[in-house]
Design a protein around this motif. Sequence first.
Motif, PDB file in Angstrom:
ATOM      1  N   PRO A  93       0.847  -1.254  -0.213  1.00  0.00           N
ATOM      2  CA  PRO A  93       0.021  -0.014   0.160  1.00  0.00           C
ATOM      3  C   PRO A  93       0.941   1.257  -0.056  1.00  0.00           C
ATOM      4  O   PRO A  93       0.193   2.369  -0.374  1.00  0.00           O
ATOM      5  CB  PRO A  93      -0.766  -0.005   1.181  1.00  0.00           C
ATOM      6  N   ASP A  94       2.011   0.966   0.093  1.00  0.00           N
ATOM      7  CA  ASP A  94       3.046   2.241  -0.035  1.00  0.00           C
ATOM      8  C   ASP A  94       3.120   3.046  -1.540  1.00  0.00           C
ATOM      9  O   ASP A  94       3.146   4.241  -1.404  1.00  0.00           O
ATOM     10  CB  ASP A  94       4.480   2.055   0.526  1.00  0.00           C
ATOM     11  N   ASN A  95       2.934   2.091  -2.241  1.00  0.00           N
ATOM     12  CA  ASN A  95       2.819   2.536  -3.918  1.00  0.00           C
ATOM     13  C   ASN A  95       2.039   1.432  -4.456  1.00  0.00           C
ATOM     14  O   ASN A  95       2.703   0.564  -5.137  1.00  0.00           O
ATOM     15  CB  ASN A  95       4.164   2.798  -4.465  1.00  0.00           C
ATOM     16  N   LEU A  96       0.917   1.345  -4.210  1.00  0.00           N
ATOM     17  CA  LEU A  96      -0.153   0.297  -4.738  1.00  0.00           C
ATOM     18  C   LEU A  96       0.151   0.281  -6.193  1.00  0.00           C
ATOM     19  O   LEU A  96      -0.069  -0.738  -6.800  1.00  0.00           O
ATOM     20  CB  LEU A  96      -1.508   0.403  -4.297  1.00  0.00           C
ATOM     21  N   ARG A  97       0.123   1.238  -7.021  1.00  0.00           N
ATOM     22  CA  ARG A  97      -0.074   1.359  -8.467  1.00  0.00           C
ATOM     23  C   ARG A  97       1.158   0.578  -8.827  1.00  0.00           C
ATOM     24  O   ARG A  97       1.138  -0.259  -9.811  1.00  0.00           O
ATOM     25  CB  ARG A  97       0.136   2.826  -8.857  1.00  0.00           C
ATOM     26  N   PHE A  98       2.339   0.954  -8.217  1.00  0.00           N
ATOM     27  CA  PHE A  98       3.713   0.284  -8.914  1.00  0.00           C
ATOM     28  C   PHE A  98       3.754  -1.363  -8.574  1.00  0.00           C
ATOM     29  O   PHE A  98       3.985  -2.129  -9.467  1.00  0.00           O
ATOM     30  CB  PHE A  98       4.841   0.826  -8.203  1.00  0.00           C
ATOM     31  N   TYR A  99       3.319  -1.473  -7.252  1.00  0.00           N
ATOM     32  CA  TYR A  99       2.816  -2.955  -6.814  1.00  0.00           C
ATOM     33  C   TYR A  99       2.080  -3.704  -7.958  1.00  0.00           C
ATOM     34  O   TYR A  99       2.639  -4.653  -8.559  1.00  0.00           O
ATOM     35  CB  TYR A  99       2.365  -2.994  -5.569  1.00  0.00           C
ATOM     36  N   ILE A 100       0.899  -3.251  -8.256  1.00  0.00           N
ATOM     37  CA  ILE A 100       0.054  -3.944  -9.138  1.00  0.00           C
ATOM     38  C   ILE A 100       0.511  -4.113 -10.628  1.00  0.00           C
ATOM     39  O   ILE A 100       0.332  -5.197 -11.130  1.00  0.00           O
ATOM     40  CB  ILE A 100      -1.635  -2.982  -9.046  1.00  0.00           C
ATOM     41  N   GLN A 101       1.306  -3.105 -10.941  1.00  0.00           N
ATOM     42  CA  GLN A 101       1.841  -3.245 -12.243  1.00  0.00           C
ATOM     43  C   GLN A 101       3.149  -4.114 -12.260  1.00  0.00           C
ATOM     44  O   GLN A 101       3.563  -4.656 -13.134  1.00  0.00           O
ATOM     45  CB  GLN A 101       2.362  -1.779 -12.735  1.00  0.00           C
ATOM     46  N   GLU A 102       3.780  -4.234 -11.271  1.00  0.00           N
ATOM     47  CA  GLU A 102       5.049  -4.873 -11.170  1.00  0.00           C
ATOM     48  C   GLU A 102       5.162  -6.351 -10.730  1.00  0.00           C
ATOM     49  O   GLU A 102       5.747  -7.246 -11.248  1.00  0.00           O
ATOM     50  CB  GLU A 102       6.205  -4.070 -10.366  1.00  0.00           C
ATOM     51  N   ALA A 103       4.263  -6.564  -9.975  1.00  0.00           N
ATOM     52  CA  ALA A 103       4.044  -7.929  -9.252  1.00  0.00           C
ATOM     53  C   ALA A 103       3.502  -8.801 -10.241  1.00  0.00           C
ATOM     54  O   ALA A 103       2.390  -8.740 -11.009  1.00  0.00           O
ATOM     55  CB  ALA A 103       3.009  -7.948  -8.192  1.00  0.00           C
ATOM     56  N   ARG A 104       4.183 -10.134 -10.349  1.00  0.00           N
ATOM     57  CA  ARG A 104       3.876 -11.037 -11.539  1.00  0.00           C
ATOM     58  C   ARG A 104       3.601 -12.370 -10.736  1.00  0.00           C
ATOM     59  O   ARG A 104       4.257 -12.613  -9.928  1.00  0.00           O
ATOM     60  CB  ARG A 104       4.739 -11.279 -12.694  1.00  0.00           C
ATOM     61  N   LEU A 105       2.503 -13.125 -11.347  1.00  0.00           N
ATOM     62  CA  LEU A 105       2.239 -14.459 -10.837  1.00  0.00           C
ATOM     63  C   LEU A 105       3.613 -15.346 -10.867  1.00  0.00           C
ATOM     64  O   LEU A 105       3.997 -15.175 -11.933  1.00  0.00           O
ATOM     65  CB  LEU A 105       1.028 -15.071 -11.411  1.00  0.00           C
ATOM     66  N   VAL A 106       3.864 -16.162  -9.753  1.00  0.00           N
ATOM     67  CA  VAL A 106       4.938 -16.853  -9.884  1.00  0.00           C
ATOM     68  C   VAL A 106       4.597 -18.091 -10.787  1.00  0.00           C
ATOM     69  O   VAL A 106       3.292 -18.499 -11.045  1.00  0.00           O
ATOM     70  CB  VAL A 106       5.226 -17.247  -8.336  1.00  0.00           C
ATOM     71  N   SER A 107       5.699 -18.784 -11.245  1.00  0.00           N
ATOM     72  CA  SER A 107       5.113 -19.922 -12.107  1.00  0.00           C
ATOM     73  C   SER A 107       4.726 -20.996 -11.343  1.00  0.00           C
ATOM     74  O   SER A 107       5.187 -21.259 -10.185  1.00  0.00           O
ATOM     75  CB  SER A 107       6.520 -20.486 -12.686  1.00  0.00           C
ATOM     76  N   PHE A 134      -1.774  -8.869   0.859  1.00  0.00           N
ATOM     77  CA  PHE A 134      -1.219  -9.088  -0.385  1.00  0.00           C
ATOM     78  C   PHE A 134      -0.274 -10.394  -0.434  1.00  0.00           C
ATOM     79  O   PHE A 134       0.444 -10.407   0.672  1.00  0.00           O
ATOM     80  CB  PHE A 134      -0.382  -7.634  -0.681  1.00  0.00           C
ATOM     81  N   THR A 135      -0.396 -11.131  -1.364  1.00  0.00           N
ATOM     82  CA  THR A 135       0.291 -12.590  -1.468  1.00  0.00           C
ATOM     83  C   THR A 135       1.274 -12.728  -2.431  1.00  0.00           C
ATOM     84  O   THR A 135       1.958 -13.809  -2.445  1.00  0.00           O
ATOM     85  CB  THR A 135      -0.725 -13.682  -1.332  1.00  0.00           C
ATOM     86  N   VAL A 136       1.128 -11.955  -3.514  1.00  0.00           N
ATOM     87  CA  VAL A 136       2.092 -12.135  -4.676  1.00  0.00           C
ATOM     88  C   VAL A 136       3.375 -11.277  -4.358  1.00  0.00           C
ATOM     89  O   VAL A 136       3.222 -10.003  -4.275  1.00  0.00           O
ATOM     90  CB  VAL A 136       1.293 -11.592  -5.970  1.00  0.00           C
ATOM     91  N   PRO A 137       4.448 -11.954  -4.410  1.00  0.00           N
ATOM     92  CA  PRO A 137       5.593 -11.449  -4.161  1.00  0.00           C
ATOM     93  C   PRO A 137       6.300 -10.290  -5.372  1.00  0.00           C
ATOM     94  O   PRO A 137       5.667 -10.627  -6.358  1.00  0.00           O
ATOM     95  CB  PRO A 137       6.704 -12.665  -4.021  1.00  0.00           C
TER      96      PRO A 137
END
Length: 320
Positions: free
Chosen positions: A6-20, A85-88
Motif C-alpha cells: 500500500p505504500d505505492n499500490l500502483r507500482f505494486y499492481i503493475q510490477e508484481a507477476r504471478l509466480v510460475s 497481499f500475497t504475490v511477491p
Amino acid sequence: MAWRAPDNLRFYIQEARLVSINWNSSQPSVDAALHALPRRYRKLRAIHPLRLALFNQYCQDWTEDFVPCVSLGEEDEDKETGERFTVPCPPFYQVPSISLARADSLKRLFTWIDLLPLETVRRAVHLLYPETKAWSFASDADDPDHTIFKCITWSQLVDHDDERHCRNAMSIFIQPPWVLSGRDLDLFCKRQSFFGSSSSPWHAHPTTAHERLWYKLWDCCITRSCPWFVVSTYTHWVFGVFSNGWTAAFVSPVYSHDSHDPSVLQLLLFWLCSAMGLPGGWVVPEVRIEPAYPSHHLTALASDLAVTDKSICTLWDGDD
C-alpha cells in the motif's frame, strides 16, 4: 528498505507477476469434455475479440487514473479480516512467498488461484473502495464437471423482502492447463459465430472444446445474472463480458501468468472494478441484435452492431 504494497499500490499492481505454477508440465493432456451441448435456449450468436493494443492501453490508463502511487498508510495484511497481499514482488516489496503444494489436481490449482491473485486483488479492491468490503469471492457448489471445471463468483449477500439474496458481479471459471490447452484458449478468443442449435441428436453435431466452454459459460453466467467473467488455467487468463441481451460476448486476448504492461493483477483489478460499475471501468457496447429475453419478445431489431459510447468504439471491430 522494501516497501509495503500500500505504500505505492500502483507500482505494486503493475510490477508484481504471478509466480510460475508448480505442476508437472509433462502431465498428459486429458480429453475430458464439459457437459455442455448445443441447446435451443441459448441466444449466444457472436464472439467479438477486443483489440490487444487498445485493451492494454485502456487498462494502463485506468491504473494510472484510479490506483494511487502515494502511501495509503496501511499494512500488507488487514489484522481484522486477515486479507493480505500475497504475490511477491522483489526487490521492491516485502510481500513474502507462499509455499504451495504441486498443482496436480483441480482442487490444488484452485488453491493457487485463490491464495495468490484473488486474495491480492480482494485486498486491493477493499483498500481502494472501502464501501465494497461486504463483497468477496465465493466458491460455487460442485456441478457435473467438478473434476475439470470450477466457478468462483465475486458476490455480496443482500437482504431483500425479508430474504437474503446473492448479488453477483463477476465469475471466474477455472480449468486445469492439462485439460484446457493454450490452443483451446486461443480458439476460444477468436472471432466466431454461433447459429441456432438444432434439435437433432448431439452426435450429429460434434463440438470442440472451446465451443463447449462457451456453452458452459453462457449457462453459468445467465444462471447467476452475472455477465462479467474471467477464464483461467492459472498459466493463462482471458477476460470477457456478455452483452446486455446475452446474444454476444466480448473477450480479451489470452494473457500469460507472467504478463507485464499490463500484469494479470492489473487486468483482474481493472475487470473486477468494471464489473462493479466503479468509476472509469470499461463499458459494455450496446449490441443491436435480437434480444435474448424475455422469450416472447424475440423480434429482431437489426442485423448490424452498434456502439453507443464513442470512447470504446475502437476496442473491437463491430463491422462484421
